[in-house]
Design an enzyme around this catalytic site. Structure first.
Site, PDB file in Angstrom:
ATOM      1  N   ILE A  36      37.492 -47.872   4.616  1.00 29.64           N
ATOM      2  CA  ILE A  36      38.259 -48.109   3.400  1.00 29.64           C
ATOM      3  C   ILE A  36      37.575 -47.490   2.185  1.00 29.64           C
ATOM      4  O   ILE A  36      38.245 -47.012   1.258  1.00 29.64           O
ATOM      5  CB  ILE A  36      38.512 -49.626   3.178  1.00 29.64           C
ATOM      6  CG1 ILE A  36      39.512 -49.840   2.031  1.00 29.64           C
ATOM      7  CG2 ILE A  36      37.219 -50.373   2.937  1.00 29.64           C
ATOM      8  CD1 ILE A  36      40.857 -49.173   2.239  1.00 29.64           C
TER       9      ILE A  36
ATOM     10  N   GLU B  78      41.498 -56.864   4.650  1.00 29.59           N
ATOM     11  CA  GLU B  78      40.677 -58.017   5.021  1.00 29.59           C
ATOM     12  C   GLU B  78      39.559 -57.618   5.977  1.00 29.59           C
ATOM     13  O   GLU B  78      39.582 -56.563   6.580  1.00 29.59           O
ATOM     14  CB  GLU B  78      41.537 -59.103   5.672  1.00 29.59           C
ATOM     15  CG  GLU B  78      42.590 -58.625   6.657  1.00 29.59           C
ATOM     16  CD  GLU B  78      42.083 -57.853   7.842  1.00 29.59           C
ATOM     17  OE1 GLU B  78      41.072 -58.273   8.443  1.00 29.59           O
ATOM     18  OE2 GLU B  78      42.671 -56.825   8.195  1.00 29.59           O
TER      19      GLU B  78
ATOM     20  N   GLY C 285      42.251 -52.723  10.076  1.00 31.77           N
ATOM     21  CA  GLY C 285      42.292 -53.609   8.919  1.00 31.77           C
ATOM     22  C   GLY C 285      41.643 -52.955   7.721  1.00 31.77           C
ATOM     23  O   GLY C 285      41.730 -51.746   7.542  1.00 31.77           O
ATOM     24  N   GLU C 286      41.001 -53.767   6.877  1.00 29.11           N
ATOM     25  CA  GLU C 286      40.274 -53.295   5.691  1.00 29.11           C
ATOM     26  C   GLU C 286      41.195 -52.746   4.600  1.00 29.11           C
ATOM     27  O   GLU C 286      40.725 -52.291   3.567  1.00 29.11           O
ATOM     28  CB  GLU C 286      39.243 -52.205   6.033  1.00 29.11           C
ATOM     29  CG  GLU C 286      38.192 -52.604   7.040  1.00 29.11           C
ATOM     30  CD  GLU C 286      37.214 -51.473   7.355  1.00 29.11           C
ATOM     31  OE1 GLU C 286      37.288 -50.411   6.689  1.00 29.11           O
ATOM     32  OE2 GLU C 286      36.383 -51.643   8.260  1.00 29.11           O
ATOM     33  N   GLY C 287      42.513 -52.717   4.819  1.00 27.70           N
ATOM     34  CA  GLY C 287      43.406 -52.068   3.868  1.00 27.70           C
ATOM     35  C   GLY C 287      43.551 -50.580   4.102  1.00 27.70           C
ATOM     36  O   GLY C 287      44.136 -49.869   3.274  1.00 27.70           O
TER      37      GLY C 287
END
Length: 340
Positions: A87, A164, A306-308
Site C-alpha cells: 500500500i 485494513e 487487503g491494506e487498501g
C-alpha cells in the site's frame, strides 16, 4: 449563493454526446455518472485523495485460523510506518495520501508521527465463546472512525479509500457475513493468508462452532459487529458511514472492507450512492457478498492482500472517468457527425 442542481438526465446526456458510440467507454461511463451524481455537477473533480489503513489484533487468531501468527499484525504496521508495504508503494505511485491507524493492535508502538493512535484495546477477545467486543467498544470504534474522516474532510479531501491489517480478520469478516446475509459459513470463508486444505477445514469447524455458540445473538448489524468483528472492522464501518454523510466518494477495498461496508449499509443504506467497489478479491466469499448486495467491482486481479491496495490501484480509473467527462470533445464541439 447558488447551489448547482444537476439532473441524472443532464449527466447522461453529457456522457452520451461525447465523440464515441453510446456506451463505448463501458464501466468508465458508469463511474463518471456516479462521481458527477455524488458531486452534483457536470464538471466533477477528485481532490486530495486519501486512504486510511486501520490495524487491529484479533483474539480468534489464537485458535489457528490463520497461516500466520498474530505477531505479524504489529510487524506489518511497522512495515507500513517504514514505507515498505504494497500500500505504501501504490499510494506513492498514484499521489494518494496514506494514513495509518492503530485501532487496537496488541503492541505498544509509542509515539510515532506516522501512526495515529486510536487504540480501543489490545486486540479483541476470541469469539469462540464470548463476544469479540463489548457494545461500548464497538460504539467507540464507530465514533473514532467517524472522527478521523471528519478531520480528513476538513483538509479538502473528497475521495477516500479504506484498508485494513489484522491477522484473523478474514475469520471475523466471514462470521459477520454469514450472520448478516444468512449464508452458510462454508460459503463465506476462504484460505485467507494461504491456508492448506486441512487448515481450511479446521477454520471452517472453528467458525461453525463459534456461530453456533452465538446463535441466540440478535441479528442487528451493531450486535453482529460487536460479537464477531474487530476494532479495525468497526472503525472502518464508522469511517465509511461518515464519509458518505460528508458527501465523499467511498472507495471500498476487498473482502474485509466490503464486510465493513455491509455493516454500514445495514445501518444506513444511503451509503450505497457513494460507494465504489474497487476490486473483487480472490477470497471465496467476496464474490458472493458483492452479488448479494448488487455491487460490481472495477477490477478483478485475483488479489487477496487487503491494506487498501485495491483502492489505490483503482484510483487512476476514477481519474480517467473524470478526465473524459471534463475534457473529451462532444460531437457538436468537434464537428463530428453522429450515428444516423
Amino acid at each position: 449563493m447558488n447551489i448547482e442542481t444537476v439532473t441524472s438526465q443532464e449527466i447522461s446526456a453529457k456522457i452520451d454526446l461525447k465523440t464515441k458510440p453510446l456506451g463505448a467507454l463501458g464501466a468508465l461511463e458508469k463511474l463518471a455518472f456516479q462521481i458527477a451524481s455524488v458531486q452534483n455537477t457536470l464538471s466533477p473533480e477528485l481532490v486530495k485523495p486519501h486512504i486510511i489503513v486501520f490495524a487491529a489484533s484479533h483474539g480468534i487468531a489464537s485458535q489457528g485460523v490463520s497461516a500466520y501468527p498474530s505477531e505479524v499484525t504489529p510487524q506489518m504496521v511497522l512495515n507500513f510506518i517504514g514505507g515498505g508495504a504494497a500500500i505504501n508503494v501504490f499510494t506513492r505511485q498514484h499521489g494518494i495520501r496514506l494514513l495509518l491507524v492503530d485501532a487496537g493492535v496488541d503492541y505498544d508502538f509509542g509515539k510515532n508521527e506516522r501512526l495515529i493512535d486510536a487504540k480501543v484495546g489490545y486486540g479483541t477477545r476470541s469469539f469462540t465463546n464470548q463476544p469479540a467486543m463489548t457494545a461500548v467498544e464497538c460504539q467507540q470504534c464507530i465514533e473514532k472512525g467517524a472522527e478521523l474522516v471528519k478531520e480528513v474532510k476538513a483538509s479538502g479531501c473528497n475521495v477516500i479509500g479504506f484498508g485494513e491489517m489484522g491477522i484473523g480478520n478474514t475469520s471475523a469478516a466471514s462470521a459477520i457475513m454469514s450472520r448478516l446475509l444468512n449464508m452458510p459459513i462454508a460459503e463465506c470463508i476462504g484460505k485467507g493468508t494461504g491456508l492448506s486444505d486441512a487448515q481450511l477445514s479446521q477454520k471452517t469447524a472453528i467458525l461453525t462452532t463459534a456461530l453456533e455458540a452465538h446463535r441466540e445473538v440478535a441479528n442487528d448489524p451493531e450486535t453482529v459487529l460487536a460479537t464477531f468483528g474487530g476494532f479495525e472492522i468497526g472503525m472502518m464501518c464508522g469511517a465509511m458511514m461518515e464519509a458518505a454523510r460528508q458527501g465523499m466518494l467511498v472507495l471500498v477495498d476487498g473482502f474485509i472492507a466490503s464486510v465493513s461496508y455491509l455493516c454500514a449499509f445495514k445501518m444506513d443504506s444511503s451509503i450505497q450512492k457513494y460507494a465504489v467497489f474497487c476490486h473483487q478479491s480472490n477470497e471465496k466469499g467476496h464474490r458472493l457478498l458483492l452479488e448479494s448486495i448488487g455491487a460490481e467491482a472495477i477490477l478483478k486481479l485475483d488479489m487477496r492482500l487487503g491494506e487498501g491496495t485495491g483502492c489505490a490501484l483503482a484510483y487512476p480509473l476514477l481519474q480517467s472517468a473524470v478526465a473524459f467527462l471534463n475534457e473529451m470533445a462532444s460531437f457538436e464541439s468537434a464537428g463530428v457527425s453522429q450515428k444516423e
